[in-house]
Each structure stands twice: as structure tokens, then as C-alpha cells.
Write an enzyme that holds these catalytic residues in place. Structure first.
Site: not given
Ligand SMILES: *Cc1c(COP(=O)(O)O)cnc(C)c1O
Length: 375
Positions: A40, A141, A171, A225, A270, A316-318
């Protein structure tokens, strides 16, 4: 989102590590028990298709996913083994479930009744739906709460011409903890469920990785699993020692794209949250929070030629910046997760820094980071 191949940042996935983890686990299973690989969330960020194919070659005989679309993705690449969708699929999608020959989870009587109405309206040539009944033995759940409810659901499915009762499962909530009392409470409840039934379906299963690793002599069922351990991660974090060495499958690497010497008192990033206390070598690395390397990683140290180099200033973002002990050439490898010159950053260390679990770290790594597979 576009996958950014033309940049040195990449997640390297070692198929051999996954293969060894699976083979190790299969060797410990009681004879006749099967291993379904849990892929998953894009194989916990490792790539669902590549993981599934690797798992198959290593002896997995089926797969578990969370959603209908994840199951379809596997069928579309030609995987023909059983695929169980662990979460709830709305009855309105049942024709897809039949078309793709998937197995699905049932957790309520209402779902069964609604599903039967939908199935009544489908064409007579639609194949019957394969169903795994979920018993909630203490996870709170999904699932039926009492043995009687499970029994009624099983009778409903067996009476339906459009349904096949293929599985029964539960589970565990605490299989990764030292204190085993709650695990035993759940196991006892699951036994009460199986005892209440006249006969059992093809698959009975209860074990996630943690149950398979630490309750191997007492785990109920004939299939496991196997999820996080397949990726080489200890399900318990630091709490329990793994019974066999798990090989981490994922490395996260990049390179220095600029190296500069700043004089004392210069700001980095920043908000200028870091000032150089003295003249320092600062390296820029092309990975940021848009890649899933979160801003909270400020202060964590990455590996450059076996030296731990702190992330200084905000992520930073990148991009992010690290403090280097000396000048390194542009293009020098930077390891964010994995081994580098005899040192190692385990994914668990990233999780510890973030105050979370490694499951979340690998799932957070964004699609922008290419997954590169190695045998
Ligand atoms: C995710 C999941 C698993 C796999 O758990 P791991 O801890 O990764 O082994 C097993 N069963 C269910 C129902 C799950 O949701």
C-alpha cells in the site's frame, strides 16, 4: 507531479534487500503458511510495482493494498496473484472489484446488504466477489466486534450467489511492544471468533510484520501480511530487537550543487535563523520539503564523505544548506538516509528527529524524488 530525474537527488531502492528480508521471513513460517506482501501507499514510498515484482520473485504469493486504485495498479502491470484491499471499498465500485478479480474487506452488516443490492443489478456474467471478513479484536478501526456478528456475516456471504467467502482476519494494535498482554487479549478474542465458526475460509490471517517477527510461535492463521519489515525497517522502532537482521531497502542521496565559504556573521536560509559564528564552508543540497524532506529536519546531520554535516538554516522547498568541515567539490555525494564511508543514517534517525515513526518518513517522500532500482 513530475518525477525529477535531471537532478542528483534520488531514492535508491535495493531489491536484494527486500528479497532477503522476504526469504528470511518465509524460511521461518510454519509449513504451508503464505506471505502476502503489503505494498500500500506505493510500497511505503518504495514503489508498489517494483516492490510487488521483487516480492513475487522472493516467494510472496499475494498482495495487500489499502485502496481499490492501488489494487488496479498492480493488475494493470500483469500481476495475477490474489490482491486484498484492506480498507473499505464502496459497494458502488463492485463491478470494478469483479472485473479486476480483487479480494475485499468487509466490516459491517450494512455493507453486505448494500453490496447484495448492487450485485443483484450487475449482469449475470459478473464473477462473484471474493470477501475477507474483518474481525475487530481490539484495534477499534474496522471490523465486526463479536463472534456472533462474524458468524452471521459468513452465513450471509455463503448464502449469496454473488459472493465468495475467501478470508477471515484481524489486526493487532500492539504487536511491536514489549508488553504482550494486549496482544494476547486480541489473540484470545480472535480464537473465540474462529471457534464460533463451523468451518474456516481459504485464508485466515492476523499477522502484520511485528506479529510475524515477535509472535512467530503463536500467530493465528495461515498467511501473514508482511509490510514494513520487507522494506528492512524494524516495526517497533527501538523497542524490540529483530529476530533476524532486516536489510534497509531505501537509500536517499543527493550531491552538493554549490559550496561556498561564508565569512563570520552571515545568514543562511529564510528568516536568517542561522548566523555563521566564524568563517564556514556551506554546501547547498537540492532537496527540500517539496520532496518530503520536511522543514523540521533543520538541525539534523547528513553524511558527506563519512562526516556528519548539520543542516543549518531553514529547509527550503527545493534545497537545503549544510555546514561542511572543509571545502568539498561540487558533485560530492550527500547521504540523507543510508551508508556513506563507513557511517550510516538509518531511516529511524530521521523519524526520531521528526518525533515520528519511519513508516511516515518513507511514505512522506514525494513523487518528485525518482526511485532508482538496483538488484
Ligand atoms: C498496513 C497493514 C499491515 C502491514 O503492517 P506492517 O506493520 O507494515 O507489517 C498489515 N495489516 C493491515 C490491516 C494493515 O493495514
Amino acid at each position: 507531479m513530475v518525477v525529477t530525474y535531471h537532478r542528483p537527488t534520488r531514492a535508491i531502492i535495493h531489491r536484494s534487500a527486500m528479497r532477503e528480508n522476504i526469504e528470511h521471513e518465509i524460511a521461518r513460517l510454519p509449513k504451508g503458511n503464505e506471505l502476502f506482501a503489503v505494498v500500500k501507499a506505493d510500497g511505503y514510498g518504495h514503489g508498489a510495482i517494483a516492490t510487488a515484482q521483487t516480492a513475487l520473485a522472493a516467494g510472496a504469493t499475494g498482495f495487500c493494498v489499502a485502496t481499490l486504485d492501488e489494487a488496479i495498479e498492480l493488475r494493470e502491470v500483469g500481476i495475477t496473484e490474489p490482491i486484498l484491499v484492506l480498507s473499505v471499498v464502496f459497494p458502488s465500485y463492485l463491478s470494478l472489484v469483479a472485473d479486476y478479480d480483487l479480494s475485499i474487506t468487509v466490516a459491517t452488516k450494512e455493507w453486505l446488504e448494500e453490496a447484495q443490492e448492487v450485485l443483484n443489478d450487475l449482469s449475470e456474467t459478473t464473477a462473484p466477489i471474493k470477501i475477507h471478513i474483518k474481525a475487530d479484536t481490539g484495534m477499534g478501526r474496522l471490523g465486526f466486534l463479536s463472534p456472533q456478528e462474524v458468524k452471521t456475516a459468513a452465513a450471509f456471504i455463503e448464502a449469496s450467489p454473488n459472493m465468495i467467502w475467501e478470508g477471515l482476519f484481524t489486526h493487532f494494535a500492539t504487536a511491536d511492544e514489549k508488553d504482550e498482554s494486549y496482544w494476547h487479549k486480541q489473540a484470545t478474542r480472535f480464537k473465540a471468533v474462529t471457534d464460533a465458526l463451523d468451518h474456516l475460509p481459504r485464508y485466515v490471517h492476523s499477522s502484520n510484520s511485528a506479529t510475524a517477527l515477535w509472535h512467530d510461535h503463536e500467530m493465528p492463521g495461515n498467511m501473514i501480511r508482511y509490510g514494513v519489515a520487507m522494506y528492512g525497517l524494524n516495526p517497533s522502532g527501538h523497542e524490540l530487537v529483530e529476530p533476524y537482521a532486516l536489510n534497509p531497502a531505501m537509500e536517499l542521496v543527493s550531491e552538493l550543487i554549490q559550496v561556498k565559504q561564508l565569512t563570520a556573521g552571515e545568514g543562511v536560509g529564510y528568516g536568517k535563523t542561522y548566523d555563521t559564528p566564524e568563517a564556514e564552508w556551506i554546501g547547498t543540497v537540492p532537496i527540500g520539503y517539496a520532496d518530503g524532506w520536511l522543514r523540521k529536519m533543520q538541525g539534523f546531520s547528513l553524511l558527506v564523505e563519512g562526516e556528519f554535516c548539520e543542516i543549518v538554516g531553514r529547509v527550503c522547498m527545493d534545497q537545503l544548506m549544510i555546514r561542511l568541515p572543509r571545502a568539498y567539490p561540487v558533485g560530492t555525494k550527500v547521504t540523507l538516509i543510508g551508508k556513506n564511508h563507513g557511517q550510516e543514517i538509518p531511516m529511524q534517525a530521521v523519524a526520531d528527529h521528526l518525533g515520528t515513526i519511519h513508516y511516515e518518513v518513507c511514505c512522506t517522500l514525494s513523487e518528485r524524488v525518482p526511485r532508482i532500482y538496483q538488484d
